[in-house]
Write a protein that holds these residues in place. Structure first.
Motif, short mmCIF file in Angstrom:
data_model
loop_
_atom_site.label_atom_id
_atom_site.label_comp_id
_atom_site.label_asym_id
_atom_site.label_seq_id
_atom_site.Cartn_x
_atom_site.Cartn_y
_atom_site.Cartn_z
N ILE A 405 0.93 -1.09 0.24
CA ILE A 405 -0.05 0.01 0.05
C ILE A 405 0.87 1.28 0.12
O ILE A 405 0.67 2.30 -0.72
CB ILE A 405 -1.02 0.12 1.26
CG1 ILE A 405 -1.94 -1.13 1.24
CG2 ILE A 405 -1.60 1.45 1.34
CD1 ILE A 405 -2.73 -1.49 2.40
N SER A 406 1.93 1.00 0.88
CA SER A 406 2.97 2.42 0.83
C SER A 406 3.28 2.65 -0.35
O SER A 406 3.57 3.76 -0.80
CB SER A 406 3.86 2.25 1.82
OG SER A 406 4.67 3.34 2.15
N GLU A 407 3.74 1.55 -1.07
CA GLU A 407 4.61 1.87 -2.64
C GLU A 407 3.52 1.80 -3.68
O GLU A 407 4.11 1.85 -4.84
CB GLU A 407 5.41 0.47 -2.83
CG GLU A 407 6.45 0.25 -1.65
CD GLU A 407 6.95 -1.19 -1.92
OE1 GLU A 407 6.65 -1.83 -2.74
OE2 GLU A 407 7.97 -1.32 -0.96
N GLY A 408 2.33 1.99 -3.19
CA GLY A 408 1.31 2.06 -4.46
C GLY A 408 1.03 0.95 -5.13
O GLY A 408 0.56 0.90 -6.43
N LYS A 409 1.28 -0.36 -4.78
CA LYS A 409 0.94 -1.44 -5.44
C LYS A 409 -0.35 -1.99 -5.26
O LYS A 409 -1.05 -1.70 -4.05
CB LYS A 409 2.13 -2.48 -5.15
CG LYS A 409 3.44 -2.12 -5.60
CD LYS A 409 4.45 -3.22 -5.12
CE LYS A 409 5.75 -2.91 -5.55
NZ LYS A 409 6.87 -4.04 -5.01
#
Length: 409
Positions: A405-409
């Motif tokens: 989620i943090s990496e936008g995946k």
């Protein structure tokens, strides 16, 4: 109950009315508010054994154990039921006494909670007063509609089996409290003393506690479970993310700053989630209606990694049916918001992404140890070797999802 002499430090203490804990989001055992910083729940010997032998490294990840208190049921002339705790102090200091379980009137404290004079006048609730207490105990514009107070399971889902947002604090605690009172009144008389565990209220420092209750591990039944109960729990795990991820949603409340109330989900919602639905629910847990709290991701991941390192070192422990709470304050606001990223398209259009740099108040706590077993426990049924790999599997997947989620995946 032990008799009281004029010199007894317990003499003159007013019984404590146990209130429903308005921030209970999961579980089936009623958790009740004892005072502002303390909750209590029915004592289970296996859970008591866990707290008494708690490894030092795990203490930062569990509620502080505060002791035992006697509780009895009281019914007034109108038939209203209440639970009353009998406060007592140890004459010599506030340390833990291992023999206290034998005396049902003894309360053990790590700190002298009554030293500040927290006695409260004894009152009796009617159903209307219970509703008012719920509303008054929740900060902010949190509403618990009176018409929702004592409805049955239909409260949890609509006619199509879906759960909607509700203008209320989490109703789960009230449901558990009502069922607990009903069970006690049908099985025991008013003179029966029940022992309850006193535990730290881990959300007391939060103004708008956002809570995610996660059932951890790939197995949920204890060693003492009957074949019928064992089969039931195995089926629940197989049909939920417990099998595929080692973790499933057991309850949730998220403060919606744009509407002034909590969004609530319960265990029935969590059981239906697919792995992708579980991931989206974690994102929903971080959205307050106005913004996605990305500032929480790093501290959550760091806290989960710290817990993972501790669990890997706990040989023989099996945390069957225990839960993990992730907590933050929904009142905190961050600056420098930007439009919501495209990969978060499932969220509300007005939910932006927060990139605040200040450390966030995030907490991660393990709870519910009625079926936890470990070498040396008096209630141990089976001795295991090595760490709880099912729990570790769940933690690793949880960390991975938050990182994605943090990496936008």
């Amino acid at each position: 109950m032990v008799g009281q002499s004029p010199r007894d430090p317990r003499a003159g203490r007013t019984p404590v009315l146990l209130e429903p804990f308005v921030h209970q989001v999961g579980g089936h055992v009623s958790v009740m508010k004892y005072d502002e910083h303390t909750v209590c729940k029915p004592l289970v010997s296996q859970e008591l054994s866990f707290y008494q032998a708690l490894p030092l490294a795990m203490r930062q990840f569990t509620p502080q154990y505060k002791g035992i208190v006697s509780v009895h049921l009281k019914k007034d002339s109108l038939g209203n039921l209440t639970l009353l705790a009998s406060p007592s102090l140890q004459p010599e200091g506030c340390g833990r006494r291992d023999d206290a379980v034998g005396d049902p009137s003894v309360t053990i404290w790590h700190k002298c909670a009554w030293a500040a004079g927290s006695d409260r006048a004894l009152v009796t609730w009617s159903h209307t007063q219970l509703s008012k207490t719920f509303k008054d105990s929740c900060p902010g514009k949190v509403l618990l509609r009176p018409e929702l107070q004592y409805r049955t399971d239909s409260l949890l889902e609509d006619a199509n089996g879906n759960q909607a947002e509700r203008n209320s604090s989490n109703p789960w605690g009230l449901r558990c409290h009502r069922q607990h009172l009903s069970r006690l009144s049908s099985k025991h008389n008013e003179n029966k003393l029940h022992q309850f565990l006193l535990l730290e209220n881990v959300v007391s420092k939060y103004n708008y506690p956002c809570i995610l209750d996660l059932k951890m591990g790939t197995r949920q039944h204890g060693d003492d479970a009957s074949e019928e109960k064992k089969a039931r729990h195995i089926k629940k795990c197989e049909q939920s993310t417990s099998a595929s991820l080692g973790v499933r949603v057991c309850g949730m409340q998220v403060y919606q700053a744009d509407k002034g109330h909590f969004l609530c989900k319960d265990k029935y919602y969590g059981r239906k989630l697919s792995p992708e639905g579980f991931r989206q629910t974690l994102q929903q847990f971080l959205c307050n209606g106005n913004q996605l709290r990305t500032d929480l991701l790093e501290p959550i991941v760091l806290r989960l990694k710290a817990l993972l390192a501790v669990i890997r070192k706990q040989s023989s422990y099996r945390f069957y049916s225990s839960s993990l709470l992730i907590i933050y304050d929904g009142q905190e606001q961050k600056e420098n918001t930007t439009p919501l990223d495209n990969h978060l398209h499932f969220q509300k259009p007005n939910c932006t992404t927060s990139h605040g740099t200040n450390p966030s108040r995030v907490d991660v706590r393990m709870i519910d140890f009625a079926h936890t077993t470990f070498k040396g426990s008096k209630c141990n049924h089976t001795t295991y070797d090595g760490p709880d790999h099912g729990y570790i599997f769940g933690l690793e997947n949880l960390i991975k999802i938050f990182q994605n989620i943090s990496e936008g995946k």
